[in-house]
Design a protein around this motif. Sequence first.
Motif, mmCIF file in Angstrom:
data_model
loop_
_atom_site.group_PDB
_atom_site.id
_atom_site.type_symbol
_atom_site.label_atom_id
_atom_site.label_comp_id
_atom_site.label_asym_id
_atom_site.label_seq_id
_atom_site.Cartn_x
_atom_site.Cartn_y
_atom_site.Cartn_z
ATOM 1 N N ILE A 5 5.792 2.356 -4.468
ATOM 2 C CA ILE A 5 5.967 1.725 -3.162
ATOM 3 C C ILE A 5 7.440 1.348 -3.019
ATOM 4 O O ILE A 5 7.993 0.649 -3.865
ATOM 5 N N THR A 15 9.760 -13.237 0.184
ATOM 6 C CA THR A 15 8.897 -12.666 -0.863
ATOM 7 C C THR A 15 7.463 -12.421 -0.383
ATOM 8 O O THR A 15 6.877 -11.379 -0.655
ATOM 9 N N GLY A 16 6.895 -13.383 0.336
ATOM 10 C CA GLY A 16 5.514 -13.237 0.791
ATOM 11 C C GLY A 16 5.375 -12.112 1.807
ATOM 12 O O GLY A 16 4.441 -11.310 1.745
ATOM 13 N N LEU A 18 7.410 -9.538 2.119
ATOM 14 C CA LEU A 18 7.631 -8.289 1.390
ATOM 15 C C LEU A 18 6.349 -7.861 0.659
ATOM 16 O O LEU A 18 5.931 -6.698 0.742
ATOM 17 N N ALA A 19 5.705 -8.810 -0.008
ATOM 18 C CA ALA A 19 4.492 -8.487 -0.776
ATOM 19 C C ALA A 19 3.382 -8.000 0.160
ATOM 20 O O ALA A 19 2.643 -7.067 -0.181
ATOM 21 N N ALA A 20 3.255 -8.613 1.328
ATOM 22 C CA ALA A 20 2.225 -8.184 2.284
ATOM 23 C C ALA A 20 2.501 -6.766 2.780
ATOM 24 O O ALA A 20 1.577 -5.949 2.918
ATOM 25 N N VAL A 22 4.135 -4.431 1.125
ATOM 26 C CA VAL A 22 3.856 -3.544 -0.015
ATOM 27 C C VAL A 22 2.348 -3.279 -0.116
ATOM 28 O O VAL A 22 1.914 -2.138 -0.308
ATOM 29 N N ALA A 23 1.557 -4.330 0.035
ATOM 30 C CA ALA A 23 0.099 -4.174 -0.032
ATOM 31 C C ALA A 23 -0.403 -3.296 1.113
ATOM 32 O O ALA A 23 -1.300 -2.455 0.925
ATOM 33 N N HIS A 24 0.177 -3.476 2.274
ATOM 34 C CA HIS A 24 -0.192 -2.675 3.446
ATOM 35 C C HIS A 24 0.075 -1.188 3.170
ATOM 36 O O HIS A 24 -0.772 -0.323 3.418
ATOM 37 N N SER A 26 0.481 0.288 0.223
ATOM 38 C CA SER A 26 -0.353 0.748 -0.887
ATOM 39 C C SER A 26 -1.743 1.161 -0.403
ATOM 40 O O SER A 26 -2.244 2.244 -0.717
ATOM 41 N N LEU A 27 -2.353 0.294 0.390
ATOM 42 C CA LEU A 27 -3.704 0.556 0.875
ATOM 43 C C LEU A 27 -3.731 1.748 1.833
ATOM 44 O O LEU A 27 -4.644 2.581 1.784
ATOM 45 N N GLN A 46 -4.873 1.724 -11.920
ATOM 46 C CA GLN A 46 -4.100 1.784 -10.664
ATOM 47 C C GLN A 46 -2.631 1.355 -10.820
ATOM 48 O O GLN A 46 -2.163 0.403 -10.180
ATOM 49 N N LYS A 48 1.131 0.843 -10.420
ATOM 50 C CA LYS A 48 2.011 0.793 -9.232
ATOM 51 C C LYS A 48 3.412 0.404 -9.672
ATOM 52 O O LYS A 48 3.574 -0.467 -10.518
ATOM 53 N N VAL A 50 7.167 -0.805 -7.784
ATOM 54 C CA VAL A 50 7.811 -1.197 -6.530
ATOM 55 C C VAL A 50 9.303 -0.913 -6.685
ATOM 56 O O VAL A 50 9.928 -1.357 -7.654
ATOM 57 N N TYR A 112 12.366 -2.655 -8.136
ATOM 58 C CA TYR A 112 12.664 -3.865 -7.385
ATOM 59 C C TYR A 112 12.620 -5.045 -8.347
ATOM 60 O O TYR A 112 11.748 -5.144 -9.153
#
Lengths: 112, 112
Positions: A5, A15-16, A18-20, A22-24, A26-27, A46, A48, A50, A112
């Motif tokens: 990713i 950070t929050g 960015l993490a959301a 990344v999750a978006h 990924s899914l 799984q 991953k 970043v 990252y």
Amino acid sequence: MKQAIVVRTDLGMGTGKLAAQVAHASLSAYEDTGRKARKAWKGEGQKKVVLKAAGESQIFELADRAEREGLPHAVIRDAGHTQLDPGTVTTLAVGPGEESIVDKVTGDLSLY
Amino acid sequence: MKQAIVVRTDLGMGTGKLAAQVAHASLSAYEDTGRKARKAWKGEGQKKVVLKAAGESQIFELADRAEREGLPHAVIRDAGHTQLDPGTVTTLAVGPGEESIVDKVTGDLSLY
């Protein structure tokens, strides 16, 4: 098997946020992946990684490369409720796919 | 519909590591979700919030609460290849589910 990713470093996302994103990514790429590859990737935990991209044009170049390698991938644009303008490209997920093929696309990028 | 992903702030995870754990939790809880809820959540743009937890015991308390509310959820333990000891609990994803029900579990937590 792994999924990479790729995140733009030029947007100054918190950070929050960015993490959301990344999750978006990924899914979304996962949903674009065939059943056999999904199962193999999950069976191996799984994996991953970043990675960093400098800006939007690099994200699109990498997405093109993923397309040419036949890898599932997803470019994410932010809905723009917070922090960013609506439609801003934030992240790209490549895979899950064979590590050697994913590395053809993202192997030169820094963690990252 | 939304999904809440709760991250331990006491582990000092780097940003990339943290984002990968959030993605891992998000996907794992998604896979535990019924087809109808998945579809509704994706149709609304798969809203995600990333929230802070103080430590492991809070993660387990929140997971118990999610269980009692009948929400899909996943507690993630790190494989320990980098940064953390193997088996360290890092994140919890709750939902996707109705916002009001997810908020019963995670509504008191701060945004990351």
